[in-house]
Design a protein around this motif. Structure first.
Motif, PDB file in Angstrom:
ATOM      1  N   ARG A   1       9.348  16.964   2.052  1.00 18.69           N
ATOM      2  CA  ARG A   1       8.506  17.413   0.934  1.00 18.69           C
ATOM      3  C   ARG A   1       7.178  16.662   0.910  1.00 18.69           C
ATOM      4  N   THR A   2       7.218  15.373   1.282  1.00 19.85           N
ATOM      5  CA  THR A   2       5.981  14.588   1.276  1.00 19.85           C
ATOM      6  C   THR A   2       5.040  15.047   2.386  1.00 19.85           C
ATOM      7  N   MET A   3       5.582  15.221   3.601  1.00 19.29           N
ATOM      8  CA  MET A   3       4.727  15.634   4.722  1.00 19.29           C
ATOM      9  C   MET A   3       4.146  17.027   4.501  1.00 19.29           C
ATOM     10  N   MET A   4       4.919  17.905   3.824  1.00 23.45           N
ATOM     11  CA  MET A   4       4.419  19.258   3.584  1.00 23.45           C
ATOM     12  C   MET A   4       3.459  19.291   2.402  1.00 23.45           C
ATOM     13  N   GLY A   5       3.535  18.292   1.556  1.00 25.26           N
ATOM     14  CA  GLY A   5       2.749  18.324   0.318  1.00 25.26           C
ATOM     15  C   GLY A   5       1.454  17.539   0.367  1.00 25.26           C
ATOM     16  N   GLN A   6       1.278  16.672   1.368  1.00 17.02           N
ATOM     17  CA  GLN A   6       0.030  15.906   1.418  1.00 17.02           C
ATOM     18  C   GLN A   6      -0.377  15.621   2.850  1.00 17.02           C
ATOM     19  N   LYS A   7      -1.653  15.357   3.007  1.00 19.49           N
ATOM     20  CA  LYS A   7      -2.184  15.114   4.356  1.00 19.49           C
ATOM     21  C   LYS A   7      -1.953  13.648   4.721  1.00 19.49           C
ATOM     22  N   PRO A   8      -1.659  13.370   6.003  1.00 14.11           N
ATOM     23  CA  PRO A   8      -1.583  11.969   6.422  1.00 14.11           C
ATOM     24  C   PRO A   8      -2.983  11.357   6.347  1.00 14.11           C
ATOM     25  N   PRO A   9      -3.120  10.036   6.356  1.00  8.37           N
ATOM     26  CA  PRO A   9      -2.018   9.074   6.486  1.00  8.37           C
ATOM     27  C   PRO A   9      -1.120   9.022   5.237  1.00  8.37           C
TER      28      PRO A   9
ATOM     29  N   ALA B   1      15.221  21.072   8.454  1.00 12.04           N
ATOM     30  CA  ALA B   1      13.894  20.533   8.746  1.00 12.04           C
ATOM     31  C   ALA B   1      13.979  19.123   9.329  1.00 12.04           C
ATOM     32  N   LEU B   2      15.126  18.465   9.102  1.00 15.64           N
ATOM     33  CA  LEU B   2      15.329  17.115   9.631  1.00 15.64           C
ATOM     34  C   LEU B   2      16.012  17.165  10.995  1.00 15.64           C
ATOM     35  N   ASN B   3      15.867  18.315  11.640  1.00 14.38           N
ATOM     36  CA  ASN B   3      16.399  18.474  13.002  1.00 14.38           C
ATOM     37  C   ASN B   3      17.931  18.431  13.032  1.00 14.38           C
TER      38      ASN B   3
ATOM     39  N   GLY C   1       0.793  -1.232   0.000  1.00 14.58           N
ATOM     40  CA  GLY C   1       0.000   0.000   0.000  1.00 14.58           C
ATOM     41  C   GLY C   1       0.823   1.277   0.000  1.00 14.58           C
ATOM     42  N   PHE C   2       2.107   1.187  -0.340  1.00 15.86           N
ATOM     43  CA  PHE C   2       2.954   2.385  -0.369  1.00 15.86           C
ATOM     44  C   PHE C   2       2.961   2.991  -1.773  1.00 15.86           C
ATOM     45  N   SER C   3       2.921   4.316  -1.836  1.00 13.72           N
ATOM     46  CA  SER C   3       3.101   5.004  -3.121  1.00 13.72           C
ATOM     47  C   SER C   3       4.569   5.408  -3.258  1.00 13.72           C
ATOM     48  N   VAL C   4       4.933   5.859  -4.452  1.00 16.75           N
ATOM     49  CA  VAL C   4       6.315   6.265  -4.717  1.00 16.75           C
ATOM     50  C   VAL C   4       6.375   7.779  -4.825  1.00 16.75           C
ATOM     51  N   ALA C   5       7.308   8.393  -4.091  1.00 14.85           N
ATOM     52  CA  ALA C   5       7.493   9.848  -4.158  1.00 14.85           C
ATOM     53  C   ALA C   5       8.901  10.145  -4.664  1.00 14.85           C
ATOM     54  N   THR C   6       9.069  11.317  -5.247  1.00  7.99           N
ATOM     55  CA  THR C   6      10.417  11.731  -5.666  1.00  7.99           C
ATOM     56  C   THR C   6      10.653  13.164  -5.197  1.00  7.99           C
ATOM     57  N   GLY C   7      11.911  13.543  -5.192  1.00 11.40           N
ATOM     58  CA  GLY C   7      12.262  14.917  -4.850  1.00 11.40           C
ATOM     59  C   GLY C   7      13.477  15.316  -5.657  1.00 11.40           C
ATOM     60  N   PRO C   8      13.852  16.602  -5.592  1.00 12.96           N
ATOM     61  CA  PRO C   8      14.984  17.062  -6.404  1.00 12.96           C
ATOM     62  C   PRO C   8      16.331  16.570  -5.871  1.00 12.96           C
ATOM     63  N   GLU C   9      17.249  16.297  -6.812  1.00 12.01           N
ATOM     64  CA  GLU C   9      18.605  15.923  -6.383  1.00 12.01           C
ATOM     65  C   GLU C   9      19.393  17.154  -5.962  1.00 12.01           C
ATOM     66  N   ILE C  10      19.097  18.295  -6.575  1.00  7.47           N
ATOM     67  CA  ILE C  10      19.685  19.562  -6.111  1.00  7.47           C
ATOM     68  C   ILE C  10      18.720  20.115  -5.072  1.00  7.47           C
ATOM     69  N   GLU C  11      19.151  20.060  -3.816  1.00  6.90           N
ATOM     70  CA  GLU C  11      18.284  20.431  -2.705  1.00  6.90           C
ATOM     71  C   GLU C  11      18.787  21.732  -2.074  1.00  6.90           C
TER      72      GLU C  11
END
Ligand code: PHE
Length: 341
Positions: free
Chosen positions: A176-184, A136-138, A118-128
């Motif tokens: 990016r995932t947590m900021m871009g979509q609502k849980p779950p 943001a990752l503490n 039940g997992f989806s696939v997310a991507t993000g930029p390589e240049i961050e």
């Protein structure tokens, strides 16, 4: 004279011999050309008497050459048609075939395994930017973990004054995932990552798989079950055993390093059982501060995350021992491991 030349032209056996005769008769230094030149030195009466004959001679020889040339070319073509025959029924040899690179193949396998869970696939930029990759990752400015990452930085900052870099892990995709979509949220993020590091087991560019779950009531048991299910499916072995060791990552609390058990068979490590342990991935419960940095209420939402080297998974599954060879593009290496024809 005309008959003699026509006989020579007719006797020419091939195009090259014919050309030799043409030059001898009509070329700059040719015999008939020489005759034509004498016309200019003749008296009017003489020219009248002989001129027509000389011109006719030239015409007749020219015609004979053209006719012979046509005949020789036709014969040439006949010979070629007879000897250069193509057998259209012969079998065709197989052209070399491209194939999927082992890393790409492992990524596909991982996406399939996690899709079943039940997992989806997310991507993000390589240049961050350093906010997504660290802050943001503490991992605030001056946190020792920043130095541990051997980061490739760019000279420039983005529009918001954040320092640009090549992402050192796939964990910024969590943000990016947590900021871009609502849980779950049930997501994996495979992709390229970069650190200034190179030896038999490290390349400056490598691949990671990030896993992220954010939901209500999530605990370490869910993490362990997910990892066990994933690794049993990936290595296609039911006897895969995992061991979780307490560890430290700024963005998870508690954090655990996960080892996979192996057994020695004829001196070789074979996954399965628990004769010895190999370090496989980092994981833990997402730190409340990270959840809050993404605008979610950590009292309502909990979750786990893990990060795993994809290249390492490929090496273990296919028995490859030098990571650098993955990115050399050497077809012999791919063939050796059965990845190319
Ligand atoms: N990002 C960590 C690394 O690259 C791995 C990790 C991911 C650890 C998620 C915990 C949770 O080493």
């Amino acid at each position: 004279m005309s008959r003699e030349w026509r006989a020579r032209v007719a006797a020419a056996e091939d195009l090259q011999a014919l050309e030799t005769e043409r030059v001898a008769a009509l070329g700059k230094q040719g015999a008939i050309t020489a005759l034509l030149k004498t016309l200019g030195t003749m008296s009017a009466e003489q020219r009248q008497a002989e001129g027509a004959a000389i011109h006719r001679l030239r015409e007749q020889v020219t015609e004979a050459i053209v006719a012979r040339k046509t005949a020789l070319e036709a014969a040439d073509l006949d010979r070629k048609l007879a000897t250069e025959m193509l057998d259209m029924t012969l079998p065709v040899s197989d052209p070399p075939q491209g194939s999927v690179h082992p890393v790409a193949q492992v990524m596909d396998e991982l996406a399939e395994i996690f899709a079943d869970l039940g997992f989806s696939v997310a991507t993000g930029p390589e240049i961050e930017d350093d906010w997504h990759n660290f802050t943001a990752l503490n991992i605030p400015e001056s946190h020792p973990a920043r130095a541990m990452h051997d980061t490739f930085y760019f000279d420039k900052c983005d529009g918001e004054g954040r320092r640009m870099l090549l992402r050192t892990h796939t964990s910024p995709v969590q943000i990016r995932t947590m900021m871009g979509q609502k849980p779950p949220i049930y997501t994996i993020a495979p992709g390229r990552t970069y650190r200034s590091d190179s030896d038999a087991t490290h390349t400056p560019m490598f691949h990671q798989l990030e896993g992220l779950v954010i939901d209500r009531g999530i605990h370490l048991g869910h993490l362990k079950w997910t990892l066990e299910t994933f690794l049993k499916a990936f290595f296609e072995r039911e006897d895969i055993v995992l061991r979780m060791r307490p560890s430290y990552f700024p963005f998870t609390e508690p954090s655990a390093e996960v080892d996979v058990g192996y057994t020695l068979v004829n001196g070789r490590r074979v996954l399965g059982g628990s004769g010895g342990w190999m370090e496989l991935l980092g994981s833990g419960m997402v730190h409340p501060r990270v959840i809050a940095a993404c605008g979610l209420d950590p009292k309502e939402w909990q979750g786990f995350a893990f990060g795993c080297g994809i290249d390492r998974l490929a090496m273990l599954k296919y028995g490859m021992d030098d990571l650098r060879a993955f990115f050399d593009g050497d077809l012999r290496w791919l063939r050796h491991y059965g990845f190319s024809s």
